[in-house]
Write a protein that holds these residues in place. Structure first.
Motif, short mmCIF file in Angstrom:
data_model
loop_
_atom_site.label_atom_id
_atom_site.label_comp_id
_atom_site.label_asym_id
_atom_site.label_seq_id
_atom_site.Cartn_x
_atom_site.Cartn_y
_atom_site.Cartn_z
N TRP A 12 -4.52 6.70 -0.45
CA TRP A 12 -5.33 7.93 -0.61
C TRP A 12 -6.44 7.71 -1.64
O TRP A 12 -7.59 8.14 -1.44
CB TRP A 12 -4.46 9.11 -1.03
N ASP A 13 -6.11 7.02 -2.75
CA ASP A 13 -7.11 6.76 -3.79
C ASP A 13 -8.26 5.93 -3.22
O ASP A 13 -9.43 6.21 -3.46
CB ASP A 13 -6.48 6.00 -4.98
N TRP A 54 0.84 -1.20 0.00
CA TRP A 54 0.00 0.00 0.00
C TRP A 54 0.87 1.25 0.00
O TRP A 54 1.27 1.75 1.05
CB TRP A 54 -0.94 -0.01 1.21
N SER A 55 1.15 1.75 -1.20
CA SER A 55 1.85 3.04 -1.29
C SER A 55 0.89 4.10 -0.75
O SER A 55 -0.33 3.88 -0.70
CB SER A 55 2.19 3.35 -2.75
N ASP A 56 1.43 5.25 -0.38
CA ASP A 56 0.56 6.33 0.10
C ASP A 56 -0.50 6.67 -0.96
O ASP A 56 -1.67 6.83 -0.65
CB ASP A 56 1.37 7.59 0.42
N GLU A 57 -0.07 6.75 -2.23
CA GLU A 57 -1.02 7.14 -3.30
C GLU A 57 -2.17 6.16 -3.41
O GLU A 57 -3.32 6.53 -3.52
CB GLU A 57 -0.28 7.23 -4.65
N ARG A 58 -1.83 4.86 -3.35
CA ARG A 58 -2.87 3.83 -3.46
C ARG A 58 -3.87 3.95 -2.31
O ARG A 58 -5.09 3.86 -2.50
CB ARG A 58 -2.22 2.44 -3.47
N ARG A 107 -4.08 15.38 0.66
CA ARG A 107 -3.12 14.28 0.67
C ARG A 107 -1.76 14.74 1.16
O ARG A 107 -1.43 15.91 1.05
CB ARG A 107 -2.97 13.69 -0.74
N PRO A 141 2.37 12.91 2.75
CA PRO A 141 3.11 11.68 3.04
C PRO A 141 2.69 11.08 4.39
O PRO A 141 2.43 11.81 5.33
CB PRO A 141 4.58 12.14 3.09
N SER A 142 2.61 9.76 4.44
CA SER A 142 2.26 9.11 5.72
C SER A 142 3.45 9.20 6.67
O SER A 142 4.61 9.14 6.23
CB SER A 142 1.89 7.65 5.48
#
Ligand code: APR
Ligand code: PHB
Length: 389
Positions: A239-240, A233-237, A256, A258-259
């Protein structure tokens, strides 16, 4: 060493109990396996019931909580499209306070140092002895040397994995457990929350929760199969996925970023009975676990400790044995109601692998009913803000 109450574990349950006893002049010592920094490194839920903030007020450990805690007048349930607001303040007259459990622990630790509440950190091999006699004791190792702590009572506040529960013989005990077939993937990020109140969402794709720690720090969760890995789970995935599951109104306001932490936690319901055996009491996660839906974990630990401190104060001040004898039944009556609420909110808001289209319709019908019924909203609200002690 000798004390009146030996407390095992310096999590929120042990620290609160220690402070409540000390405030009445009752000697106690807390024995904790970990170092203070480790205890403060754990990230946990962040919604406090009035029962919990009342205890902090009673102790006068409330300065930062009052200054930084966010008083919330309601929260929302989402069905993928709309937000169904539960007006907890209007329906019950009570707020909940958003304030991280880590911060509660930090405040209690700082106050322990100021008030001379004794905590022995990094105690290895903590063992309980003779708990069904009038002279129980605890042994442990500190800096390589064996130690013995004699007490009149032992309070097991050592969480789900601690030794206290195991000191109660299996033949007098009952365990109740439900393990859920998914976990919560949580993320902390220094971005403003997407909504000024919490949102619990049930979308076709699964559960999501939008929570917060402050006006500039957000905490989000989604449910994932237990086989899932954080690395996938990348941050982008994430958030989406949150934007889809939380629904259009919340998605439009997501900021959004960075975690700063990401982890997966399993979900479990668990109760151990009884919570007293002889001179040993259990409190908090040592005796019960709730799934995080509804944020009852810390609040239940606090209500256990409210009952237990009253019983011990009654014993030491008035020689009252009845409250001690009644502790387990009294605490369990409230615990089972919180277990029920956490379980039912989990059932309502998550997709279970065995669920088909019929169960989905049942969830949607229940959410639609809640949206239209003040009676249903009141029932949820009074459980969410915390049932009376
Ligand atoms: N000896 C001494 N201390 C121990 C031992 C041991 N063998 N095993 C565990 N402990 C300590 C842990 O290191 C921890 O600091 O007991 C403490 C238990 O704290 P928590 O797990 O935080 O449990 P509790 O105080 O009951 O708080 C309940 O915290 O766990 C969350 O979600 C839970 O919100 C709930 C709340
Ligand atoms: C959190 O903020 O971490 C949180 C809030 C509510 C929950 C669970 C966790 O039900």
């Amino acid at each position: 060493m000798k004390t009146r109450v030996a407390i095992i574990g310096a999590g929120p349950a042990g620290l609160l109990l220690g402070h409540l006893l000390r405030a009445e002049g009752i000697d106690c010592v807390i024995v904790e396996r970990r170092a203070p920094e480790y205890v403060l490194g754990r990230i946990r839920a962040g919604v406090l019931e009035r029962t919990t903030t009342d205890l902090m007020d009673r102790l006068g450990i409330n300065e930062r909580l009052n200054a930084e805690g966010l008083k919330e007048a309601g929260f929302a349930l989402a069905d993928g499209e709309r937000l169904i607001r539960i007006d907890t303040l209007g329906l019950t007259g009570k707020y909940v306070t958003v304030y991280g459990q880590t911060e509660v622990t930090r405040d209690l630790m700082d106050a322990a140092a100021e008030r001379g509440l004794e905590i022995i950190y990094e105690a290895a091999d903590v063992s309980l002895h003779d708990v069904d006699s009038d002279i129980p004791y605890v042994t442990f190792e500190k800096d390589g040397a064996g130690q013995r702590l004699d007490a009149q009572f032992i309070a097991g506040c050592d969480g789900y994995y601690g030794p206290s529960r195991k000191a109660i013989p299996a033949k007098v005990a009952k365990e109740f457990e439900r393990v859920y077939p998914f976990g919560w993937l949580g993320m902390l990020a220094d971005v403003p929350p997407c909504h000024d109140e919490l949102i619990y969402a049930n979308h076709d794709r699964g559960f999501a929760l939008a929570s917060m720690r402050s006006k500039t720090r957000s905490r989000y969760y989604i449910d994932v199969p237990l086989t899932e890995k954080v690395e996938d789970w990348s941050d982008e995935r994430l958030w989406d996925e949150l934007a889809v599951r939380l629904g259009p109104e919340a998605a439009a306001n997501i900021t959004r970023g960075p975690s700063i932490e990401k982890s997966i936690a399993p979900l479990r319901s668990y109760v151990f009975e009884p919570m007293r055996h002889g001179r040993l009491f259990l409190a908090g996660d040592a005796a019960h676990i709730v799934p995080p839906t509804g944020a009852k974990g810390l609040n239940l630990a606090a209500s256990d400790v409210a009952y237990l401190s009253d019983a011990l104060i009654g014993f030491f001040k008035q020689g009252d044995n009845d409250a001690i004898a009644g502790y387990s039944a009294k605490a369990l009556a409230r615990i089972w109601k919180s277990e029920r609420f956490s379980w039912s909110l989990t059932k309502l808001m998550h997709r279970f692998p065995e669920d088909g289209p019929f169960e989905r319709q049942m969830q949607m019908a229940e959410l639609d009913y809640i949206a239209s019924s003040v009676a249903a909203q009141t029932s949820i609200a009074e459980n969410y803000v915390g049932l009376p002690l």
